[in-house]
Write a protein that holds these residues in place. Structure first.
Motif, PDB file in Angstrom:
ATOM      1  N   PHE A   1      15.020  67.780  66.940  1.00 54.14           N
ATOM      2  CA  PHE A   1      16.171  67.782  67.844  1.00 54.14           C
ATOM      3  C   PHE A   1      17.255  68.654  67.245  1.00 54.14           C
ATOM      4  N   HIS A   2      17.667  69.666  68.001  1.00 53.62           N
ATOM      5  CA  HIS A   2      18.715  70.605  67.587  1.00 53.62           C
ATOM      6  C   HIS A   2      19.840  70.575  68.600  1.00 53.62           C
ATOM      7  N   VAL A   3      21.075  70.530  68.093  1.00 54.55           N
ATOM      8  CA  VAL A   3      22.260  70.565  68.954  1.00 54.55           C
ATOM      9  C   VAL A   3      23.048  71.826  68.629  1.00 54.55           C
ATOM     10  N   HIS A   4      23.382  72.594  69.653  1.00 62.48           N
ATOM     11  CA  HIS A   4      24.164  73.816  69.467  1.00 62.48           C
ATOM     12  C   HIS A   4      25.628  73.480  69.173  1.00 62.48           C
ATOM     13  N   ASP A   5      26.308  74.365  68.472  1.00 61.30           N
ATOM     14  CA  ASP A   5      27.745  74.368  68.205  1.00 61.30           C
ATOM     15  C   ASP A   5      28.193  73.394  67.128  1.00 61.30           C
ATOM     16  N   VAL A   6      27.573  72.226  67.002  1.00 60.58           N
ATOM     17  CA  VAL A   6      28.096  71.204  66.092  1.00 60.58           C
ATOM     18  C   VAL A   6      27.193  71.018  64.876  1.00 60.58           C
ATOM     19  N   GLN A   7      27.795  70.532  63.797  1.00 61.65           N
ATOM     20  CA  GLN A   7      27.059  69.928  62.697  1.00 61.65           C
ATOM     21  C   GLN A   7      27.293  68.423  62.805  1.00 61.65           C
ATOM     22  N   PHE A   8      26.258  67.634  62.553  1.00 64.00           N
ATOM     23  CA  PHE A   8      26.386  66.182  62.710  1.00 64.00           C
ATOM     24  C   PHE A   8      25.981  65.466  61.433  1.00 64.00           C
ATOM     25  N   ARG A   9      26.329  64.186  61.378  1.00 59.09           N
ATOM     26  CA  ARG A   9      25.936  63.314  60.279  1.00 59.09           C
ATOM     27  C   ARG A   9      24.860  62.348  60.791  1.00 59.09           C
ATOM     28  N   VAL A  10      23.791  62.181  60.030  1.00 54.85           N
ATOM     29  CA  VAL A  10      22.770  61.192  60.352  1.00 54.85           C
ATOM     30  C   VAL A  10      23.262  59.842  59.848  1.00 54.85           C
ATOM     31  N   LEU A  11      23.486  58.916  60.766  1.00 57.28           N
ATOM     32  CA  LEU A  11      23.987  57.592  60.405  1.00 57.28           C
ATOM     33  C   LEU A  11      22.853  56.622  60.081  1.00 57.28           C
ATOM     34  N   GLU A  12      21.777  56.682  60.870  1.00 58.81           N
ATOM     35  CA  GLU A  12      20.674  55.738  60.708  1.00 58.81           C
ATOM     36  C   GLU A  12      19.359  56.409  61.029  1.00 58.81           C
ATOM     37  N   VAL A  13      18.299  55.961  60.345  1.00 59.05           N
ATOM     38  CA  VAL A  13      16.927  56.336  60.665  1.00 59.05           C
ATOM     39  C   VAL A  13      16.151  55.034  60.824  1.00 59.05           C
ATOM     40  N   ASN A  14      15.755  54.739  62.043  1.00 54.34           N
ATOM     41  CA  ASN A  14      15.080  53.467  62.364  1.00 54.34           C
ATOM     42  C   ASN A  14      15.880  52.277  61.859  1.00 54.34           C
ATOM     43  N   GLY A  15      17.194  52.341  62.019  1.00 55.81           N
ATOM     44  CA  GLY A  15      18.073  51.248  61.656  1.00 55.81           C
ATOM     45  C   GLY A  15      18.495  51.201  60.206  1.00 55.81           C
ATOM     46  N   ASP A  16      17.924  52.061  59.359  1.00 54.36           N
ATOM     47  CA  ASP A  16      18.256  52.074  57.934  1.00 54.36           C
ATOM     48  C   ASP A  16      19.135  53.271  57.593  1.00 54.36           C
ATOM     49  N   ALA A  17      19.745  53.203  56.410  1.00 55.67           N
ATOM     50  CA  ALA A  17      20.533  54.342  55.923  1.00 55.67           C
ATOM     51  C   ALA A  17      19.619  55.541  55.712  1.00 55.67           C
ATOM     52  N   PRO A  18      20.094  56.752  55.952  1.00 56.88           N
ATOM     53  CA  PRO A  18      19.241  57.944  55.820  1.00 56.88           C
ATOM     54  C   PRO A  18      18.894  58.225  54.365  1.00 56.88           C
ATOM     55  N   PRO A  19      17.749  58.868  54.110  1.00 52.69           N
ATOM     56  CA  PRO A  19      17.395  59.287  52.753  1.00 52.69           C
ATOM     57  C   PRO A  19      18.291  60.428  52.308  1.00 52.69           C
ATOM     58  N   PRO A  20      18.264  60.789  51.008  1.00 54.01           N
ATOM     59  CA  PRO A  20      19.186  61.810  50.487  1.00 54.01           C
ATOM     60  C   PRO A  20      19.145  63.138  51.241  1.00 54.01           C
ATOM     61  N   GLU A  21      17.945  63.570  51.671  1.00 55.03           N
ATOM     62  CA  GLU A  21      17.842  64.865  52.331  1.00 55.03           C
ATOM     63  C   GLU A  21      18.474  64.881  53.720  1.00 55.03           C
ATOM     64  N   LEU A  22      18.861  63.711  54.246  1.00 56.18           N
ATOM     65  CA  LEU A  22      19.503  63.641  55.560  1.00 56.18           C
ATOM     66  C   LEU A  22      20.952  63.178  55.456  1.00 56.18           C
TER      67      LEU A  22
ATOM     68  N   PRO B   1      27.613  76.093  79.368  1.00 56.06           N
ATOM     69  CA  PRO B   1      27.120  74.978  78.550  1.00 56.06           C
ATOM     70  C   PRO B   1      26.510  75.434  77.228  1.00 56.06           C
ATOM     71  N   TYR B   2      26.426  74.478  76.306  1.00 54.94           N
ATOM     72  CA  TYR B   2      25.611  74.587  75.100  1.00 54.94           C
ATOM     73  C   TYR B   2      24.285  73.877  75.360  1.00 54.94           C
ATOM     74  N   MET B   3      23.329  74.063  74.449  1.00 57.59           N
ATOM     75  CA  MET B   3      22.002  73.460  74.581  1.00 57.59           C
ATOM     76  C   MET B   3      21.793  72.341  73.556  1.00 57.59           C
ATOM     77  N   TYR B   4      20.935  71.401  73.881  1.00 58.30           N
ATOM     78  CA  TYR B   4      20.280  70.526  72.904  1.00 58.30           C
ATOM     79  C   TYR B   4      18.800  70.526  73.276  1.00 58.30           C
ATOM     80  N   HIS B   5      17.928  70.526  72.264  1.00 59.28           N
ATOM     81  CA  HIS B   5      16.515  70.701  72.593  1.00 59.28           C
ATOM     82  C   HIS B   5      15.622  70.422  71.400  1.00 59.28           C
ATOM     83  N   CYS B   6      14.346  70.298  71.671  1.00 59.62           N
ATOM     84  CA  CYS B   6      13.334  70.277  70.631  1.00 59.62           C
ATOM     85  C   CYS B   6      13.178  71.706  70.124  1.00 59.62           C
ATOM     86  N   HIS B   7      13.174  71.873  68.786  1.00 58.24           N
ATOM     87  CA  HIS B   7      13.041  73.221  68.230  1.00 58.24           C
ATOM     88  C   HIS B   7      11.599  73.568  67.872  1.00 58.24           C
TER      89      HIS B   7
END
Length: 502
Positions: free
Chosen positions: A413-434, A464-470
């Motif tokens: 999943f890619h979102v144009h224009d923004v950088q985002f923070r990963v808050l959760e992965v399957n309800g858990d805190a993200p690993p270091p690489e995320l 518009p900007y895009m969001y999509h599978c890369h």
């Protein structure tokens, strides 16, 4: 024997033969699906380093680059010329470089025989300058996007984004890096001599049909095109001489469908210092880093005098079912790049304990949340339409987006224009690489991620900007949506469905 019994015997024999044939065919496909170049590469070509793009500074302080999309030929193997596309050359493009706060303009000429675009992947910029499918450049046409760089030092890239044809245009060779610098990164004791101890590593998987690229899809591979070998910066079997104790690899997965899990054969640790949108707050010690198409990572590797080591992509086990694992590339492995250390190495400063502070939102007090269900047929049950805005966001606000893949196959999943923070992965805190700034994330089947992002504009209700599978075959097939940024209380317009070019 009665006639009925004869018929039944013949039918049973036919069914048995057919079942054996089908079973044998499936077994052959299964055994033939795994790809590995481990231990098979001769590493006899010195790694090509994309040149830094020439630029000039106008009177108003704008840094100006020139890019020309053009067709050409390249000898990946001596004596065999492959038809290719590139920027300012036969394959790939130069590395653009600018500093935070600079105004930039890129003067683009389309020298191809079909329309295309240039998208600035990971860049924060006005929607009209984004280079998505609404900013097509016709054959012989020109486009001059311009913006002010307003984001941290990072490894970004540029590539085409024509609706329905992105995979084909990227496969032919239209891609390059765009590096951003800032004062904070300049002060840090990180490897930073471009092409010496700071290396661009653009990884692509390819397949050749004679001298030409083979870009065909195999029936069983839902991910899209998967090649049977890799190259780096357009170099097959590449090696790089290293003269410093520490070397920084700016890894870019520029493949159209393949996900890699990078590491080294001796399982040595390396330091992850940056992700898509810039430096982490502190280095993270890793032995593997998984990158799906479009993702980047900056890693620092320590070398010993006179040694050789290989950047390798290892098999992965998180693609979904055994079928997807086998046929979407999870079982594959590649020897990607050999690093050859000199007998005497220049001493390198140790890595700093702290690298900086993230500029992505922490997810507290979002104005709203949104949900995105990823399926190959579309996102949230809808395939992409050029004249439909799927989501409208208010300029200056923070939102949380929850993205889910239960489709039985890998997506990202890619979102144009923004950088985002990963808050959760399957309800858990993200690993270091995320835990760094991201614009693209890998979502194996069975994965749900919660992302926090802020939309700082400028507002443009009609573009518009895009969001999509890369995974680009999925994007081309309609696995993409559009969002518009508007001022508070305003509505999005109706974007033009036209995308034939300027």
């Amino acid at each position: 024997m009665s006639p009925l019994k004869r018929v039944l015997v013949v039918l049973c024999s036919f069914v048995t033969v057919a079942a054996l044939a089908i079973g044998g065919g499936i077994l052959w496909l299964w055994n033939d699906a795994e790809i590995s170049t481990v231990g098979k590469e001769s590493f006899d070509n010195e790694l090509s380093i994309p040149p830094l793009a020439k630029s000039r500074v106008d009177r108003d302080g704008t840094r100006v680059f020139d890019l020309r999309m053009q067709a050409g030929e390249k000898e990946f193997t001596n004596g065999r010329k492959t038809p290719t596309w590139g920027f300012n050359g036969d394959y790939l493009g130069p590395t653009l470089r600018a500093e935070r706060g600079e105004k930039v303009r890129v003067q683009i000429k389309n020298g191809l025989d079909e329309a295309s675009t240039v998208h600035w992947h990971g860049m924060h910029l006005p929607a009209k300058m984004d280079g998505g499918p609404h900013q097509m450049v016709r054959p012989g046409g020109r486009w001059n996007p311009h913006w002010r760089v307003d984001q941290p030092a990072s490894t970004l890239w540029y590539h085409p984004h024509p609706h329905g044809a992105t995979e084909k245009h990227v496969q032919r060779g239209l891609a390059g890096m765009f590096l951003l610098d800032d004062q904070q990164s300049a002060r840090l004791p990180l490897p930073k001599k471009y092409g010496v101890d700071d290396l661009p590593v653009i990884v692509q998987d390819v397949k050749f049909d004679g001298a030409k690229f083979d870009h065909g899809h195999e029936m069983m591979r839902h991910a899209g095109f998967l090649g049977d070998r890799t190259m780096v910066n357009g170099t097959l079997r590449p090696y790089q001489k290293v003269g410093d104790e520490l070397v920084r690899l700016r890894l870019l997965n520029a493949s159209t469908a393949r996900t890699y899990d990078f590491g080294f054969p001796d399982d040595r640790s390396f330091s992850l210092v940056g992700t898509d949108g810039g430096l982490l707050e502190q280095p993270a010690r890793m032995k593997r880093i998984q990158l799906s198409p479009g993702e980047r990572a900056e890693v620092v590797v320590r070398m010993e005098p006179g040694e050789k080591t290989v950047l390798r992509s290892f098999p992965q086990d998180n693609y979904g079912s055994a079928w997807e694992q086998r046929f979407s590339g999870g079982d594959d492995s590649f020897d990607v790049l050999e690093l050859r250390a000199a007998k005497q190495l220049r001493a390198s400063d140790g890595l700093p304990q702290r690298l900086g502070k993230l500029e992505v939102p922490d997810g507290k007090n979002p104005v709203r949340g949104r949900f995105f269900d990823l399926k190959q047929s579309g996102i949230n049950g809808r395939a992409m339409k050029m004249n439909r805005v799927d989501e409208t966001v208010t300029r200056g606000t923070t939102e949380t987006w929850t993205v889910r893949n239960n489709n039985g196959m890998p997506h990202n999943f890619h979102v144009h224009d923004v950088q985002f923070r990963v808050l959760e992965v399957n309800g858990d805190a993200p690993p270091p690489e995320l835990r760094g700034a991201k614009d693209t994330v890998f979502l194996p089947s069975g994965t749900t991620m919660k992302l926090a992002m802020r939309f700082d504009g400028p507002a443009d209700p009609d573009t518009p900007y895009m969001y999509h599978c890369h995974l680009l075959a999925h994007e081309d097939g309609g696995m993409m949506g559009q969002f518009a940024v508007v001022e508070r209380g305003h509505r999005a317009g109706t974007p033009s469905g036209e995308h034939a070019g300027h």
